[in-house]
Write an enzyme that holds these catalytic residues in place. Structure first.
Site, PDB file in Angstrom:
ATOM      1  CE  LYS A 103      -2.238   0.171  -3.914  1.00 46.50           C
ATOM      2  NZ  LYS A 103      -2.048   1.056  -5.164  1.00 46.50           N
ATOM      3  CD  GLU A 111      -0.826  -2.403 -14.914  1.00 45.52           C
ATOM      4  OE1 GLU A 111      -0.650  -3.472 -15.698  1.00 45.52           O
ATOM      5  OE2 GLU A 111      -0.981  -2.347 -13.843  1.00 45.52           O
ATOM      6  N   GLY A 133       5.896   3.072  -8.605  1.00 47.36           N
ATOM      7  CA  GLY A 133       7.066   3.213  -9.048  1.00 47.36           C
ATOM      8  C   GLY A 133       8.061   2.227  -8.741  1.00 47.36           C
ATOM      9  CB  ILE A 166       3.809   6.303   1.464  1.00 51.98           C
ATOM     10  CG1 ILE A 166       3.877   7.285   0.232  1.00 51.98           C
ATOM     11  CG2 ILE A 166       3.371   7.256   2.918  1.00 51.98           C
ATOM     12  CD1 ILE A 166       2.403   7.631  -0.002  1.00 51.98           C
ATOM     13  CB  VAL A 169      -1.042   0.092   1.296  1.00 52.23           C
ATOM     14  CG1 VAL A 169      -1.654   1.409   1.331  1.00 52.23           C
ATOM     15  CG2 VAL A 169      -1.842  -1.344   1.495  1.00 52.23           C
TER      16      VAL A 169
END
Lengths: 443, 443
Positions: free
Chosen positions: A206, A191, A309, A137, A133
């Site tokens: 999530k 995507e 990323g 972060i 998730v």
């Protein structure tokens, strides 16, 4: 000083995350070994195709197609292949063979998390998933450990970078959904098949993970109410701006009391929502993520950063790797998942929030009074009404001569009452069309 | 299901944090016990004065003035009394007696942290301190664990709520420093003696803790360069606004290479700085805190929330308590502090950053050329100059007839070069006065 044997690390998958994990680990291995107190040896990288192109240069001799043998020779297994099978089977094999597992696989956790955690607990292994998730972060540890002594009331999360990028472009560049999605695809934020992102499936997975952690209660993904952003129009975004809001796809996890039954429970939902422009979440631009947490004692907290990323997600994976490796060195079991609260999961109809409803109405005397009556009959209290007779725009909702637009903000009401109200509005002879119904969060 | 003996919790101190810790623990003890798998029994609260007023109602029979006996009978000791002694002595006693310790005492950690961590490691006990920095904001665990696999490059922290409240009032209400401080005192954001906050001592202690964690290197508080906000004027705040900045008291911890010697090291400093209005830290208002972290792989992260307050800080303390208690239940040693990197600590003169210098100059032809020459002679490159001949304001710096104000923004330069430049400016015959020198961070 390192006085421990090398730990054997197996990596499953060498896609955008896996290749970065391997590259960083090979490059910074010595630095990380110093932090752990043991060498971290990459013993292999399991892939399907030995010759596929990679985003990082990796020693060819590390690649193998024999994931099972690799897993059975490892102390710590990093699963970054994604998908349900064979990822689930491999993680189960790793845990039962006594290895700790690190995964970034939210789809798998949201569907098979409880059974995998149960296996881990049974054999005394650990399953880490900080990367599942919010990309880089740190949100899993803060929720599981730092806030473990508090009571989380609500989480408002921007947890999908693709949809935030699209909505942010619609808001700031004035793009249509289609053209914002086209740009997102071109830039690699979306995507080729964007369904999982734009229909909210990724965010719902999530939400399931965050709600389970925050409320110490298993919240399966199929209990998460889900609406995507495909219905969001340019006109809604502009109208939100005029009212001082931005539209964000939010994952909302909250403790609530069902107003009908009085049952205390939890709820998780994903949908586009109006967020006040002054709210910290409104300032989360581009493909960034942020998780806003309201806790009883801690008050409001926010965690912000890159939500996706390869290299960013690799950072979270490697943080878990250091934790797992330290545990090997110092010994002893790790922290088990806490699901003891086991609170009831309430349906979306129990949710109480505010709404903004946009109606095209026939511009006749008494329309406003009729509509106000209809709201009050359904127990929904109107907070504000804005009426406008828009200039005719070709093809737009104001194109009909004599039509007007009403934007109605409500006080807090249940989803059930709101749904009934909207159904009645759609049937009302004075309403031409219900243009938009959006929840308002973060007020 | 609870199958473990009760854990005996001793609380040292019943001030604004201690009273809330005790009250929350007594109120939610059962809920937390479920998360831990063991009962959490408050066996006593050590205070100096049994009859002092408290911010929460607590059972009188829990209070004791005999801290030592209380400590020796506890599994987990919560130190929330503050100050150096006897807190240091009590923590040492607790650790050597085998108890885990939770502390919110940043002053103690910044001065005696390394010796206390060494004792803890020696005896296999744990010292937790999530509450020492950023109040309720989870920042210690994210730095220590989540980012353990990454390389932190820089931390920009708003870690003192009092000074942020004052600077925010000066910025948004146009208050003078004195009147903003008076309001802060009245509202309880500033203490009767505000020195520790406004002179940056509190922030420097937190910078020492954050830098030590982030860089795996002990950074003692006396190596932290420290400047407070007492020199910040209303005029500087207004001038910052005109240039698109806000002034914040920042704790800046960074890895850097000394430009002279080429030595790679770390640096920690606390000073007021100009932050671009578009930077996430600029939006941190009131007494809130935020820590902005730039990491090599993770990119930019921000952690935001209430930086102080009894109940907020209590949330962080109780998060640590749950961690400590879980460790008792599952057994095994916890995580030791990692200081293996042991990087050199570079002096403030090695720091390279940008500056904004405001000068009152005599309004003669050729002034700008002379000043530009002076900058270039000292190797400081000018990025932008704004010249203004302000309307005379009684008592203001523009009161001298014929005077002009130059606001000069520099490219990145070392502190050493900048200090030499400022000294030369002060001596220059065309410069009437150096009004202000501020570092610019977050560009």
């Amino acid at each position: 000083m390192i006085e421990y044997r090398n730990l054997r690390i197996a990596i499953l998958g060498a896609g955008s995350v896996g290749a970065q994990v391997a590259a960083l680990l090979l490059e910074h291995g010595e630095e990380l070994a110093g932090r752990v107190g043991a060498g971290l040896e990459v013993v292999g990288i399991a892939v399907r195709d030995l010759d596929a192109p990679r985003t990082a240069e990796l020693p060819r001799e590390l690649f193998t197609t024999d994931a099972r043998s690799l897993i059975l020779g490892a102390d710590i297994v990093i699963e970054v292949m994604g998908g349900i099978e064979p990822a689930r089977e491999y993680i189960e094999l790793a845990l039962t063979s006594g290895a700790d597992v690190i995964t970034a696989n939210k789809a798998l956790l949201a569907t098979h998390g409880p059974e995998l955690f149960a296996i881990a607990e049974q054999v005394g292994a650990q399953l880490y998933y900080e990367a599942a998730v919010g990309g880089a972060i740190p949100i899993i540890r803060p929720l599981r450990d730092s806030l473990a002594g508090d009571r989380v009331r609500r989480i408002l999360g921007i947890v999908n970078g693709t949809t935030n990028y699209i909505l942010d472009r619609m808001d700031r560049q004035g793009d249509s959904l289609e053209s914002a999605l086209a740009v997102a695809t071109e830039l690699g934020y979306a995507e080729a098949d964007p369904t999982a992102d734009i229909e909210g499936y990724d965010a719902a997975q999530k939400a399931s993970i965050l709600a389970s952690l925050a409320f110490h209660t298993i919240v399966p993904v199929d209990e998460v109410h889900r609406e995507g952003i495909t219905g969001i129009t340019h006109e809604q975004v502009r109208s939100a701006q005029r009212s001082g809001y931005v539209i964000k796809l939010l994952a909302v996890c909250e403790r609530l009391t069902d107003p009908e039954t009085g049952v205390d429970g939890v709820s998780a939902r994903v949908h586009p929502a109006l967020v006040p422009a002054s709210h910290p979440l409104a300032a989360v631009h581009g493909a960034n993520n942020a998780v806003f947490v309201e806790a009883e004692a801690a008050g409001d907290l926010m965690f912000y950063g890159a939500g996706a990323g390869g290299v960013q997600t690799a950072s979270a994976v490697l943080g878990d790797l250091v934790s797992a490796a330290r545990r090997h060195v110092v010994g002893g079991p790790g922290v088990a998942e806490s699901t003891q609260a086991d609170l009831p999961i309430l349906p979306i109809s129990s949710v109480v929030t505010r709404y903004q409803i946009t109606l095209s109405v026939y511009d006749r005397p008494g329309v406003l009074a009729q509509i106000a009556t209809l709201f009050s009959e359904h127990g929904v209290s109107v907070e504000a009404v804005q009426q406008s007779v828009p200039a005719p725009v070709s093809g737009g909702p104001g194109d009909e001569p004599g039509g007007a637009t009403l934007v109605i903000g409500t006080h807090r009401a249940t989803e059930a009452a709101l749904a009934d109200t909207v159904a009645a509005l759609a049937d009302s002879p004075v309403v031409e069309r219900v243009e938009s119904v959006l929840r308002v969060e973060g007020l």
